[in-house]
Motif scaffolding. Structure first.
Motif, PDB file in Angstrom:
ATOM      1  N   LEU A   1     -43.793 -20.761-105.584  1.00  0.00           N
ATOM      2  CA  LEU A   1     -43.575 -20.804-107.028  1.00  0.00           C
ATOM      3  C   LEU A   1     -42.276 -21.557-107.322  1.00  0.00           C
ATOM      4  O   LEU A   1     -41.428 -21.723-106.444  1.00  0.00           O
ATOM      5  N   LYS A   2     -42.188 -22.022-108.541  1.00  0.00           N
ATOM      6  CA  LYS A   2     -40.970 -22.690-108.991  1.00  0.00           C
ATOM      7  C   LYS A   2     -40.527 -22.040-110.283  1.00  0.00           C
ATOM      8  O   LYS A   2     -41.341 -21.796-111.180  1.00  0.00           O
ATOM      9  N   VAL A   3     -39.231 -21.740-110.332  1.00  0.00           N
ATOM     10  CA  VAL A   3     -38.701 -21.021-111.487  1.00  0.00           C
ATOM     11  C   VAL A   3     -37.676 -21.902-112.183  1.00  0.00           C
ATOM     12  O   VAL A   3     -36.791 -22.463-111.536  1.00  0.00           O
ATOM     13  N   PHE A   4     -37.815 -22.020-113.483  1.00  0.00           N
ATOM     14  CA  PHE A   4     -36.809 -22.730-114.268  1.00  0.00           C
ATOM     15  C   PHE A   4     -35.905 -21.707-114.944  1.00  0.00           C
ATOM     16  O   PHE A   4     -36.388 -20.767-115.584  1.00  0.00           O
ATOM     17  N   VAL A   5     -34.611 -21.863-114.727  1.00  0.00           N
ATOM     18  CA  VAL A   5     -33.650 -20.930-115.319  1.00  0.00           C
ATOM     19  C   VAL A   5     -33.062 -21.580-116.557  1.00  0.00           C
ATOM     20  O   VAL A   5     -32.425 -22.631-116.481  1.00  0.00           O
ATOM     21  N   TYR A   6     -33.286 -20.976-117.701  1.00  0.00           N
ATOM     22  CA  TYR A   6     -32.713 -21.500-118.946  1.00  0.00           C
ATOM     23  C   TYR A   6     -31.204 -21.407-118.877  1.00  0.00           C
ATOM     24  O   TYR A   6     -30.647 -20.432-118.355  1.00  0.00           O
ATOM     25  N   GLU A   7     -30.572 -22.400-119.412  1.00  0.00           N
ATOM     26  CA  GLU A   7     -29.108 -22.340-119.486  1.00  0.00           C
ATOM     27  C   GLU A   7     -28.730 -21.817-120.864  1.00  0.00           C
ATOM     28  O   GLU A   7     -28.947 -22.490-121.869  1.00  0.00           O
TER      29      GLU A   7
ATOM     30  N   ARG B   1     -35.738 -22.204-107.342  1.00  0.00           N
ATOM     31  CA  ARG B   1     -35.301 -22.687-108.647  1.00  0.00           C
ATOM     32  C   ARG B   1     -35.615 -24.178-108.776  1.00  0.00           C
ATOM     33  O   ARG B   1     -35.443 -24.946-107.832  1.00  0.00           O
ATOM     34  N   THR B   2     -36.080 -24.560-109.921  1.00  0.00           N
ATOM     35  CA  THR B   2     -36.297 -25.975-110.171  1.00  0.00           C
ATOM     36  C   THR B   2     -35.503 -26.384-111.407  1.00  0.00           C
ATOM     37  O   THR B   2     -35.321 -25.591-112.333  1.00  0.00           O
ATOM     38  N   LEU B   3     -35.005 -27.596-111.365  1.00  0.00           N
ATOM     39  CA  LEU B   3     -34.246 -28.074-112.515  1.00  0.00           C
ATOM     40  C   LEU B   3     -35.144 -28.824-113.484  1.00  0.00           C
ATOM     41  O   LEU B   3     -34.723 -29.191-114.579  1.00  0.00           O
ATOM     42  N   ASN B   4     -36.358 -29.061-113.033  1.00  0.00           N
ATOM     43  CA  ASN B   4     -37.299 -29.767-113.886  1.00  0.00           C
ATOM     44  C   ASN B   4     -38.270 -28.770-114.512  1.00  0.00           C
ATOM     45  O   ASN B   4     -39.183 -28.273-113.852  1.00  0.00           O
ATOM     46  N   PRO B   5     -38.098 -28.481-115.783  1.00  0.00           N
ATOM     47  CA  PRO B   5     -38.937 -27.445-116.399  1.00  0.00           C
ATOM     48  C   PRO B   5     -40.416 -27.816-116.422  1.00  0.00           C
ATOM     49  O   PRO B   5     -41.269 -26.927-116.474  1.00  0.00           O
ATOM     50  N   GLU B   6     -40.711 -29.103-116.326  1.00  0.00           N
ATOM     51  CA  GLU B   6     -42.110 -29.505-116.394  1.00  0.00           C
ATOM     52  C   GLU B   6     -42.905 -29.014-115.187  1.00  0.00           C
ATOM     53  O   GLU B   6     -44.096 -28.777-115.258  1.00  0.00           O
ATOM     54  N   GLU B   7     -42.225 -28.876-114.051  1.00  0.00           N
ATOM     55  CA  GLU B   7     -42.957 -28.457-112.853  1.00  0.00           C
ATOM     56  C   GLU B   7     -42.817 -26.958-112.604  1.00  0.00           C
ATOM     57  O   GLU B   7     -43.272 -26.436-111.599  1.00  0.00           O
ATOM     58  N   ALA B   8     -42.190 -26.240-113.538  1.00  0.00           N
ATOM     59  CA  ALA B   8     -41.944 -24.811-113.310  1.00  0.00           C
ATOM     60  C   ALA B   8     -43.206 -23.987-113.544  1.00  0.00           C
ATOM     61  O   ALA B   8     -43.989 -24.267-114.452  1.00  0.00           O
TER      62      ALA B   8
ATOM     63  N   LEU C   1     -33.338 -18.801-129.467  1.00  0.00           N
ATOM     64  CA  LEU C   1     -32.593 -19.950-128.962  1.00  0.00           C
ATOM     65  C   LEU C   1     -33.455 -20.816-128.045  1.00  0.00           C
ATOM     66  O   LEU C   1     -33.530 -22.034-128.226  1.00  0.00           O
ATOM     67  N   ILE C   2     -34.117 -20.170-127.094  1.00  0.00           N
ATOM     68  CA  ILE C   2     -34.898 -20.991-126.147  1.00  0.00           C
ATOM     69  C   ILE C   2     -36.115 -21.604-126.831  1.00  0.00           C
ATOM     70  O   ILE C   2     -36.553 -22.697-126.490  1.00  0.00           O
ATOM     71  N   SER C   3     -36.655 -20.916-127.807  1.00  0.00           N
ATOM     72  CA  SER C   3     -37.854 -21.469-128.436  1.00  0.00           C
ATOM     73  C   SER C   3     -37.512 -22.643-129.340  1.00  0.00           C
ATOM     74  O   SER C   3     -38.355 -23.508-129.587  1.00  0.00           O
ATOM     75  N   SER C   4     -36.270 -22.694-129.822  1.00  0.00           N
ATOM     76  CA  SER C   4     -35.934 -23.844-130.657  1.00  0.00           C
ATOM     77  C   SER C   4     -35.350 -24.990-129.839  1.00  0.00           C
ATOM     78  O   SER C   4     -35.434 -26.147-130.241  1.00  0.00           O
ATOM     79  N   ASN C   5     -34.749 -24.681-128.673  1.00  0.00           N
ATOM     80  CA  ASN C   5     -34.134 -25.744-127.873  1.00  0.00           C
ATOM     81  C   ASN C   5     -35.085 -26.364-126.861  1.00  0.00           C
ATOM     82  O   ASN C   5     -34.845 -27.446-126.372  1.00  0.00           O
ATOM     83  N   TRP C   6     -36.096 -25.611-126.442  1.00  0.00           N
ATOM     84  CA  TRP C   6     -37.038 -26.127-125.442  1.00  0.00           C
ATOM     85  C   TRP C   6     -38.458 -25.944-125.970  1.00  0.00           C
ATOM     86  O   TRP C   6     -38.710 -25.020-126.761  1.00  0.00           O
ATOM     87  N   PRO C   7     -39.367 -26.717-125.480  1.00  0.00           N
ATOM     88  CA  PRO C   7     -40.737 -26.585-126.003  1.00  0.00           C
ATOM     89  C   PRO C   7     -41.567 -25.537-125.274  1.00  0.00           C
ATOM     90  O   PRO C   7     -42.680 -25.244-125.663  1.00  0.00           O
ATOM     91  N   TYR C   8     -41.006 -24.970-124.203  1.00  0.00           N
ATOM     92  CA  TYR C   8     -41.872 -24.218-123.282  1.00  0.00           C
ATOM     93  C   TYR C   8     -42.267 -22.850-123.799  1.00  0.00           C
ATOM     94  O   TYR C   8     -43.310 -22.315-123.498  1.00  0.00           O
TER      95      TYR C   8
END
Lengths: 357, 413, 482
Positions: free
Chosen positions: B47-53, B90-97, B131-138
């Motif tokens: 699995l790959k996990v994206f950690v929101y900053e 951890r992945t830095l690329n949210p598209e592949e998370a 915050l995350i819903s307005s800053n990222w599309p995921y």
């Protein structure tokens, strides 16, 4: 959420009806099957029967006062306002859980229970109280010696070891390697007087017994005692109080002092005492290790026909016990029963400057 | 004859359940067999996990304000964050998370006594999600269905320490599609969502390690327990706390020499657990307690008294085999139940408990070690992959009602 | 799926009964109104019937049925009376026992929030049979621990003990006996008695149930410490000869009756290959002087150890470099010369108790017997020279230091004796009975003991008949109470 609710509505139509039937069924079950259930069905059915009925025995819910009388041995004030629910009788609940393992371990358990029937002879609990002081130079060594003896005593035995709270884990370390069932009690107070500290420690242990309502024969075993193993069999026979002669040995002396009761068979007809080692302690001329008593006098005095004076003396339970031992001579038996003539306990007195002070 | 009836009943039941539409939640899955086979899985690569900053006010600042959060039993939320930042999953690329993680320390708001106050947690969580819903599309893609949150407080994402209140509140609306990682586990409870991952509470690994004694130290306590029986302060009437189970333990067994039970916490607490055969793990206000972890670490057979409890990593740890379950209503028979367990069974439980992978799965060590609780959480998340198609919403579709819940929760944090 | 499950469901149902009965009526009304449910009604009725008959193995399933229908009414109906009693007897709880959001709880969870009864069984005391069962479990668990973590394939322990009948014999020997009885290994206990075999000793040893070889030396134990040490050496050599003749195989230890052992010692000595040394804690004592002890305390500070220790001395890399010996200098001129001397009893330079040997060292022929060992016969002739087992060796550097290289003290030496002329009742049976000094039976106990000279009530058992003493004592007490 919405779908669940829709299906629930549909479901409810059925279920009310189902429920109605079920109600009748339970009624029928209760009236029809109750008396013959046990004989008619195999064991699991008995269980189901029992469970179905246990709510009925629950209906004997107690009013607080009733509950108090029924469980009058529970004295905690916390209970005053708590709902107390009586539960089914012992035999019943016992067989209930027996099932739990039956399916998996039927054979083994069967074998085990058979074994138990043959071998398990219940023994009286012996509660050995041992005060220990850092002032005792030989503490660690003597503790190990006593440990080796107590390990050989057939269970059940509960050893209460008391010491002053310290950062050193020496006593805990010795104790935990023994495999004996023990409770390690600690206290914070500082004492300069050795005997006062010992008494405080004994009181602490007695308070623990009282608080927990432990039931057994209490004996104070000092670290400098050496026991014949038969001693522990003998004291299990004590009903209320018991006493025995003990030998006091001192290094490089000619005298051997023997103190204790003088008995006719097991009846105590008098005492042979020396007040030598009790000059400081005027409260009791009897050596602290020369008697044992049933712990229930601490928490159930009425049972032994005396006013509950323990509560007043809870600060000094040991004093109370000493007094009781001496006053209740009718309930006092001498040990061993053959005229208290056998010494089973030796006390070795080694003067160490610290202990004396 | 008996078997035939059995089959019939089973058949009828199945028919009934299917017809009704399976209203009931599924029972937790559990693998049988010896421990370790699933526990030793390596989640890396699965699995790959994206950690929101997030701004540090959601995590680091709170911790700075009260470092005690690092040691209490809810500290998993902090250590999990630290672990994920350094983890190879951890992945830095949210598209592949596969999973998205939002680092909010919701239980790190302590009273002077060090007890967490969860009153602000819902607002904080809400603010973080906004915050995350307005800053990222995921988030908006799935409304959180591929997000996971660590909510280690008493009743998880219900964010209240009183069970009645917690039930009243229910799981925070925002989190209803997300996967929750929480200590709370009780079947059929509003605060336990399907698919949640139940984790052990945090117990300090170094401290426990320091108190380990040799395994040959003879076990000489039959039953051990240290803790409250009555919570007089919060439950003066009695009967609420631990649903009366702890009080029943005391009232029935204080006079039993086999039961070493007390409210006093001795210096040798950890050592004593290592020389006990059974350790009571009764419910308190919540069904779980750190005793469970301690019992496993110290090889003391946990006696679990908490009806319908869902135990940590129950899909990987064979709790039935290593522990003993006692119903709350059976507490008065505890002595008889425990003494009637065949010795062979007891020895087997002890052998299973001695399995290091079992102990490892209960701990959050720093740095992380293979097979520890961090890895078990990742394993749990990996086992949920691939995501069901239903997690993705159609463009414009909204399921969550952002304005639901108590008015207090809607206030800005 | 176990009976516990059914018990659980029953608890929950019982607890549900706390919650008033309104849902009951509604559901009954509803039930009569739905004819569509007849089919299911019959089917499920059957289901319930059979499953109940078959037992609560299925209780969880049944329970789920009940709950999926959102009704707990059967219980309410059946047991509402109970609920009432409970609520009336506990008025304080009635309000709180039905949570305001009760319906929510019922529909979405079967967790009962609110007040619960505290179950207390009517029988208060632990069942003695269960206590025994529990102890059996503990014993089994401990045995398993030993099997798993203990010494694998332990060798037989051969303990050699010189003894003789005296006042302190029972006390000392009982202590040693109890240590040996705890051994989880095979044991052969060679007891060498000075002054011939006595029943006194034999009856004591019989109590142990151990495998004992009780041999005797006819010589009496001398009264001077110096002679006594020599005598004890001869006694030990006698035992070693038995080991040699009988070809006893195992680990030899010298367990004096004045030793006290930690049980860890016995695990530790299993490590020995040929000859090992352990540290002995020396407990010096004196009957009447405090100053010796204060000397000991000073040493404590120097050694940073609670007591003087005799045994192997190691360097930092755990190599044997020498020996800690007891420093008798502070006691010069004050050490005891004879048994019962009111002075400090000192140990020898090297006590035998600090050594363990592989018994094959003593065999006449042994396959891999090392060449650094002297033959027992060659040295036993001049037994006077032998001070310690080191005399058996040509090279003392072969000794293996045990117990973390001597840092761990697992055995202690405490020579306490009564005066040589002290007497005690044979086998510690009091015959004739003791004199009553304080009468029993309804005697008000004195608050403080009468002020009498200290030695007034002691038993003093003289060499002669006990009767005789009784007389003398009686006479004496008369005199003093005057």
């Amino acid at each position: 959420m919405g779908t669940v609710e829709r299906s629930k509505k549909k479901v409810q139509l059925y279920n009310k009806a189902i429920f109605h039937f079920f109600l009748c069924f339970v009624m029928g079950f209760f009236t029809g099957f109750a008396p013959t259930g046990k004989s008619l069905f195999s064991r699991p059915v008995v269980a189901s029967n029992r469970s179905a009925f246990s709510p009925q025995s629950l209906s004997l819910s107690l009013s607080p006062s009733q509950a108090r009388t029924q469980s009058d041995s529970f004295n905690t004030s916390l209970l005053d306002e708590t709902p107390i629910v009586a539960i089914p009788t012992k035999s019943k609940s016992k067989s209930e859980f027996e099932f739990e393992f039956e399916s998996e371990f039927e054979f083994e358990h069967e074998r085990l229970t058979n074994l138990e029937k043959v071998e398990l002879i219940p023994n009286r609990l012996i509660i050995v109280v041992t005060p220990t002081s850092v002032k005792d130079r030989l503490r660690a060594v003597h503790l190990r010696r006593l440990t080796n003896t107590l390990r050989l005593v057939p269970p059940p035995l509960l050893w209460m070891v008391v010491e002053q709270k310290s950062n050193s884990a020496r006593v805990s370390e010795i104790l935990r390697k023994t495999g004996i069932m023990y409770r390690h009690l600690v206290f914070k107070e500082n004492f300069t007087d050795f005997e006062a500290e010992m008494d405080h420690q004994r009181n602490l242990a007695l308070n623990h017994i009282e608080h927990h309502r432990l039931s057994g024969i209490v004996h104070f075993a000092g670290l400098s005692n050496v026991y014949d193993l038969s001693f522990f069999d003998e004291i299990r026979a004590i009903e209320v109080f018991g006493t025995w002669p003990m030998a006091m040995l001192s290094a490089n002396k000619k005298m051997v002092m023997i103190e204790g009761p003088v008995c006719d068979s097991s009846e105590v007809v008098g005492w042979h005492l020396s007040n030598m080692n009790n000059l400081t302690d005027t409260s009791s001329p009897v050596h602290i290790s020369s008697f044992a008593f049933n712990s229930s006098i601490l928490w159930d005095p009425e049972r032994w026909g005396r006013s509950s004076s323990v509560q007043d003396t809870s600060q000094n339970t040991i004093k109370f016990v000493k007094k009781e031992v001496l006053e209740e001579e009718t309930k006092l038996i001498g040990i061993p029963a053959k005229g208290c003539s056998k010494i089973m306990l030796w006390n070795l007195h080694i003067p160490t400057p610290n202990a004396q002070r | 004859m008996k078997d035939w009836r059995w089959v019939l009943v089973k058949f009828l039941y199945v028919a009934f359940v299917l017809r009704i539409g399976a209203v009931e939640g599924q029972q937790t899955e559990r693998i049988s067999g010896s421990a370790g086979d699933v526990l030793e899985d390596d989640p890396v690569g699965r699995l790959k996990v994206f950690v929101y900053e997030l701004p540090s006010k959601y995590n680091k600042k709170i911790l700075q304000k009260d470092p005690r959060c690092l040691n209490h039993m809810f500290a998993a939320e902090i250590y999990m964050h630290q672990f994920l930042l350094a983890s190879p999953v951890r992945t830095l690329n949210p598209e592949e998370a596969d999973w998205f993680y939002t680092p909010v320390y919701t239980t790190c708001d302590l009273t002077p006594n060090g007890l967490p106050l969860p009153f602000k947690s819902p607002r904080m969580m809400r603010s973080a999600i906004q915050l995350i819903s307005s800053n990222w599309p995921y988030w908006n893609r799935t409304e959180g269905a591929d997000h996971f949150f660590i909510v280690p407080h008493d009743f998880g994402a219900c964010f209240h320490y009183l069970e009645e209140k917690a039930i009243e509140r229910g799981i925070l609306t925002m989190l209803q599609r997300a996967t929750l990682v929480q200590t709370f586990g009780q079947r059929n409870h509003v605060c336990l969502k399907d698919g949640s991952i139940t984790i052990p509470p945090y117990a300090p690994p170094q401290k426990m390690q320091a108190h380990l004694i040799p395994p040959d130290t003879p076990r000489s306590i039959f039953v051990y327990f240290r803790g409250l029986f009555y919570d007089v302060g919060n439950d003066p009437e009695g009967g609420y706390y631990a649903r009366g189970a702890r009080a029943a333990v005391w009232e029935n067994f204080k006079d039993n020499p086999l039961f070493d039970i007390s409210t006093e916490h001795p210096m040798t607490y950890y050592e004593d657990m290592q020389r006990a055969v059974f350790c009571l793990c009764p419910l308190g206000w919540a069904p779980w307690s750190p005793r469970l972890v301690e019992a496993v670490i110290f090889g003391c057979i946990p006696v679990i008294i908490a009806d319908d409890i869902v135990l940590p990593f129950a899909d990987a740890i064979p709790w039935e085999e290593i522990g003993v379950y006692v119903d709350e209503k059976d507490v008065p028979n505890l002595d008889a139940m425990l003494t009637s367990i065949p010795t062979e069974v007891i020895l087997r439980k002890q052998r299973l408990l001695a399995n290091p992978s079992m102990k490892q799965a209960m701990l959050f060590p720093q740095p992380a070690q293979p097979g520890d609780a961090f890895h078990q959480i990742l394993n749990g998340l990996a086992r949920k992959l691939p995501h069901d198609k239903s997690v993705h919403l159609k463009p414009g579709e909204k399921i969550l009602n952002w304005t639901a819940g108590p008015v207090g929760d809607l206030k800005p944090w | 799926m176990k009976p516990s499950a059914l018990q659980q469901s029953y608890t929950n149902r019982r607890s549900n009964s706390f919650r008033g009965s309104p849902p009951l009526e509604s559901s009954i009304d509803g039930g009569s109104k739905s004819p569509a449910a007849v089919f299911w009604l019959v089917l499920h009725g059957l289901c319930c019937l059979i499953s109940l008959v078959l037992g609560f193995r299925f209780s969880r399933l049944i329970f789920f049925l009940l709950f999926s229908t959102t009704t707990t009414t059967s219980n309410n109906n059946l047991f509402s009376a109970d609920a009432l009693t409970l609520q009336t007897t506990l008025p304080s709880s009635s309000s709180s026992s039905s949570p305001p959001n009760g319906t929510v709880v019922v529909s979405s969870s079967r967790v009962v929030v609110g007040r619960h009864g505290i179950l207390i069984r009517p029988w208060p005391h632990p069942n003695p049979v269960e206590v025994m069962k529990a102890h059996r479990i503990i014993e089994r668990v401990q045995r398993e621990q030993r099997l798993q973590y203990g010494i694998k394939d332990p060798r037989t322990v051969i303990a050699i003990t010189p003894t003789y009948v005296r006042t302190f014999q029972t006390l000392h020997l009982t202590g040693l006996m109890h240590s040996l009885m705890n051994l989880p290994y095979d044991l052969i206990w060679i007891v060498v008695e000075a002054g011939g075999r006595t029943n006194e000793t034999a009856s004591l040893l019989a109590k142990s149930g151990l495998r004992v070889i009780h041999i005797a030396i006819d010589e009496k134990m001398p009264i001077y410490w110096e002679d006594r040490h020599q005598m004890e050496v001869r006694m030990r050599l006698q035992a070693l000869r038995v080991v040699r003749e009988e070809k006893l195989d195992g680990i030899l230890m010298f367990a004096d009756d004045s030793n006290m052992h930690s049980m860890e010692l016995f695990d530790e000595i299993q490590k020995v290959k040929w000859i090992g040394a352990v540290s002995v804690g020396i407990l010096v004592h004196s009957s009447n002087s405090d100053e010796e002890l204060s000397v000991v305390h000073k040493e404590e500070d120097v050694e940073n150890s609670p007591m003087p220790v005799q045994g192997p001395a190691c360097n930092s890399s755990d190599k044997l470099v020498g020996w800690h010996t007891f420093n008798s200098l502070p006691y010069a001129g004050r050490s005891a010369n004879y048994i019962g001397d009111r002075a400090v009893v000192l140990p020898r330079k090297m006590e035998w108790a600090g050594f363990v040997l592989n018994s094959r060292l003593l065999w006449r022929e042994s396959e891999d017997k090392p060449e650094w060992v002297k033959d027992l016969d060659s040295i036993a002739g001049d037994g006077e020279d032998i001070q310690s087992p080191l005399s058996l060796l040509k090279d003392p550097s072969v000794v293996e230091p045990l117990g973390s290289c001597g840092r761990k003290v697992l055995l202690w030496w405490l020579r306490v004796e009564a005066r040589a002329d002290s007497k005690f009742p044979a086998r510690w049976i009091i015959d004739p009975p003791l004199e009553v000094t304080v009468p029993a039976k309804r005697t008000p106990w004195p608050d403080s003991p009468p002020e009498l000279p200290a030695n007034e009530k002691r038993i003093e058992i003289e060499e002669n008949r006990e009767k005789h003493i009784m007389k003398t004592r009686a006479r004496r007490s008369k005199r003093t109470s005057r």
